[in-house]
Scaffold this motif. Structure first.
Motif, mmCIF file in Angstrom:
data_model
loop_
_atom_site.group_PDB
_atom_site.id
_atom_site.type_symbol
_atom_site.label_atom_id
_atom_site.label_comp_id
_atom_site.label_asym_id
_atom_site.label_seq_id
_atom_site.Cartn_x
_atom_site.Cartn_y
_atom_site.Cartn_z
ATOM 1 N N ILE A 65 0.813 -1.223 0.000
ATOM 2 C CA ILE A 65 0.000 0.000 0.000
ATOM 3 C C ILE A 65 0.849 1.277 0.000
ATOM 4 C CG2 ILE A 65 -2.006 -1.156 0.950
ATOM 5 C CD1 ILE A 65 -1.507 0.101 3.648
ATOM 6 N N ASN A 66 1.984 1.215 -0.699
ATOM 7 C CA ASN A 66 2.950 2.300 -0.673
ATOM 8 C C ASN A 66 3.999 2.031 -1.757
ATOM 9 O OD1 ASN A 66 5.113 4.011 -0.111
ATOM 10 N ND2 ASN A 66 4.996 3.750 2.100
ATOM 11 N N PRO A 67 4.112 2.898 -2.770
ATOM 12 C CA PRO A 67 5.123 2.681 -3.807
ATOM 13 C C PRO A 67 6.540 2.564 -3.266
ATOM 14 C CG PRO A 67 3.544 4.336 -4.518
ATOM 15 C CD PRO A 67 3.243 4.050 -3.071
ATOM 16 N N ALA A 68 6.827 3.244 -2.152
ATOM 17 C CA ALA A 68 8.166 3.156 -1.575
ATOM 18 C C ALA A 68 8.450 1.744 -1.070
ATOM 19 C CB ALA A 68 8.314 4.164 -0.433
ATOM 20 N N VAL A 69 7.461 1.113 -0.469
ATOM 21 C CA VAL A 69 7.633 -0.262 0.002
ATOM 22 C C VAL A 69 7.870 -1.192 -1.184
ATOM 23 C CG1 VAL A 69 6.526 -2.207 1.182
ATOM 24 C CG2 VAL A 69 6.263 0.119 2.080
ATOM 25 N N THR A 70 7.113 -0.991 -2.253
ATOM 26 C CA THR A 70 7.275 -1.812 -3.450
ATOM 27 C C THR A 70 8.664 -1.632 -4.048
ATOM 28 O OG1 THR A 70 4.904 -1.682 -3.902
ATOM 29 C CG2 THR A 70 6.319 -2.316 -5.723
ATOM 30 N N VAL A 71 9.152 -0.396 -4.118
ATOM 31 C CA VAL A 71 10.499 -0.129 -4.623
ATOM 32 C C VAL A 71 11.545 -0.787 -3.728
ATOM 33 C CG1 VAL A 71 12.236 1.699 -4.925
ATOM 34 C CG2 VAL A 71 9.951 1.967 -5.895
ATOM 35 N N ALA A 72 11.341 -0.741 -2.417
ATOM 36 C CA ALA A 72 12.271 -1.389 -1.496
ATOM 37 C C ALA A 72 12.326 -2.900 -1.747
ATOM 38 C CB ALA A 72 11.858 -1.114 -0.052
ATOM 39 N N ALA A 138 13.004 19.074 4.798
ATOM 40 C CA ALA A 138 11.965 18.231 4.217
ATOM 41 C C ALA A 138 12.570 17.060 3.445
ATOM 42 C CB ALA A 138 11.070 19.057 3.301
ATOM 43 N N ILE A 139 13.601 17.338 2.657
ATOM 44 C CA ILE A 139 14.265 16.287 1.888
ATOM 45 C C ILE A 139 14.863 15.231 2.814
ATOM 46 C CG2 ILE A 139 16.264 15.798 0.415
ATOM 47 C CD1 ILE A 139 15.696 18.474 -1.005
ATOM 48 N N LEU A 140 15.607 15.686 3.809
ATOM 49 C CA LEU A 140 16.245 14.748 4.746
ATOM 50 C C LEU A 140 15.208 13.937 5.517
ATOM 51 C CD1 LEU A 140 19.146 16.951 6.157
ATOM 52 C CD2 LEU A 140 19.336 14.984 4.620
ATOM 53 N N THR A 141 14.139 14.595 5.924
ATOM 54 C CA THR A 141 13.083 13.908 6.669
ATOM 55 C C THR A 141 12.497 12.756 5.876
ATOM 56 O OG1 THR A 141 12.451 15.791 8.037
ATOM 57 C CG2 THR A 141 10.742 14.164 7.594
ATOM 58 N N GLU A 142 12.128 13.012 4.637
ATOM 59 C CA GLU A 142 11.472 11.978 3.840
ATOM 60 C C GLU A 142 12.419 10.842 3.455
ATOM 61 O OE1 GLU A 142 8.281 11.548 3.337
ATOM 62 O OE2 GLU A 142 7.903 13.322 4.548
ATOM 63 N N ILE A 143 13.680 11.156 3.205
ATOM 64 C CA ILE A 143 14.645 10.090 2.901
ATOM 65 C C ILE A 143 14.912 9.243 4.137
ATOM 66 C CG2 ILE A 143 17.045 9.590 2.291
ATOM 67 C CD1 ILE A 143 17.001 12.011 0.452
ATOM 68 N N PHE A 147 13.562 5.469 4.755
ATOM 69 C CA PHE A 147 14.595 4.439 4.925
ATOM 70 C C PHE A 147 14.320 3.610 6.174
ATOM 71 C CE2 PHE A 147 18.415 3.278 7.316
ATOM 72 C CZ PHE A 147 18.947 2.316 6.465
ATOM 73 N N LEU A 148 14.057 4.273 7.279
ATOM 74 C CA LEU A 148 13.792 3.568 8.536
ATOM 75 C C LEU A 148 12.538 2.701 8.427
ATOM 76 C CD1 LEU A 148 14.584 6.439 11.071
ATOM 77 C CD2 LEU A 148 15.987 4.419 10.595
ATOM 78 N N VAL A 219 13.898 7.272 -2.859
ATOM 79 C CA VAL A 219 15.342 7.238 -2.606
ATOM 80 C C VAL A 219 15.628 6.492 -1.300
ATOM 81 C CG1 VAL A 219 17.382 8.632 -2.071
ATOM 82 C CG2 VAL A 219 15.837 9.341 -3.910
ATOM 83 N N GLY A 220 14.922 6.866 -0.240
ATOM 84 C CA GLY A 220 15.120 6.202 1.046
ATOM 85 C C GLY A 220 14.820 4.716 0.981
ATOM 86 N N ALA A 221 13.755 4.369 0.250
ATOM 87 C CA ALA A 221 13.363 2.968 0.117
ATOM 88 C C ALA A 221 14.396 2.174 -0.668
ATOM 89 C CB ALA A 221 12.005 2.879 -0.575
#
Length: 236
Positions: A65-72, A138-143, A147-148, A219-221
């Motif tokens: 339910i999250n493109p970042a999870v899918t990319v990870a 904002a950039i650092l927060t989202e990355i 990532f975490l 990026v973080g993912a």
């Protein structure tokens, strides 16, 4: 219904639920106007929605339910790119549907609802947005937050040493905890679909800033996925 279509539908429903419940806590619940006290109920709404969907649709699609999870997952070598594209399309559509339902509900308010003023729980940064943090923060927060978040997901879902039946609980609690330090900076996205849906209907600044909430979580993912693929964080 074919197996893949069931997975895509599950991802669509799960993402729509996340946006509706989480952003609904911000808007319908009114907690977005009650900062910093509103941080906890908003964090609970997002975290518990993810946890609930993990146990609801997890057996069907894995509940990204999250493109970042899918990319990870792709970066970690756990999912094929072709399948991932279908997941991401379904998630984005789900995010749009969730935001649309929320907008319809808010428009039913007897006194009216100004979406331009009240928003749909969209993410952002800068002067006038929550804690007035700038672009770099904002950039650092989202990355970092993504990532975490994705590192925890990859850790608790790995075959050896994973979280087993409590994985959904751990993932939901992680999203809850991440809201506590970071929500005042960007509203905490860590999820491009969660950000794109509301921004699409709110428009204006929300739409011009949504690029950050698409690019940086990915990026973080990707970093988390690569660290698991190279066995830096993997137990096997």
């Amino acid at each position: 219904m074919g197996g893949m279509m069931k997975k895509y539908l599950a991802e669509l429903i799960g993402t729509a639920t996340l946006v509706l419940v989480g952003c609904g806590a911000v808007t319908i619940g009114g907690y977005g106007a009650d900062m910093p006290l509103g941080v906890v109920p908003i964090a609970l709404a997002f975290g518990l929605a993810v946890m609930a969907m993990a146990y609801c649709i997890g057996p069907v699609s894995g509940c990204h339910i999250n493109p970042a999870v899918t990319v990870a997952m792709v970066a970690a070598g756990r999912m094929e790119t072709g399948t991932a594209i279908g997941y991401i399309v379904a998630q984005v559509i789900g995010g749009i549907i969730g935001a649309l339902i929320l907008m319809v509900l808010l428009s039913g308010k007897a006194s009216g609802y100004d979406i331009a003023a009240g928003g749909l729980g969209q993410n952002g940064w800068g002067t006038g947005y929550l804690g007035d943090y700038g672009l770099t923060a904002a950039i650092l927060t989202e990355i970092i937050a993504t990532f975490l978040f994705t590192a925890v997901i990859l850790g608790v879902t790995q075959e050896k040493g994973g979280g087993g039946n409590v994985a959904g609980l751990i993932i939901g609690l992680t999203l809850f905890v991440l809201h506590l330090p970071f929500i005042q900076i960007t509203g905490l996205s860590v999820n491009p679909a969660r950000s794109f849906g509301p921004a699409l209907f709110v428009g204006g600044t929300a739409l011009t800033q949504v690029w950050l909430f698409i690019v940086m979580p990915l990026v973080g993912a990707a970093i988390a996925g690569i660290l698991f693929r190279t066995k830096v964080l993997s137990s096997s």
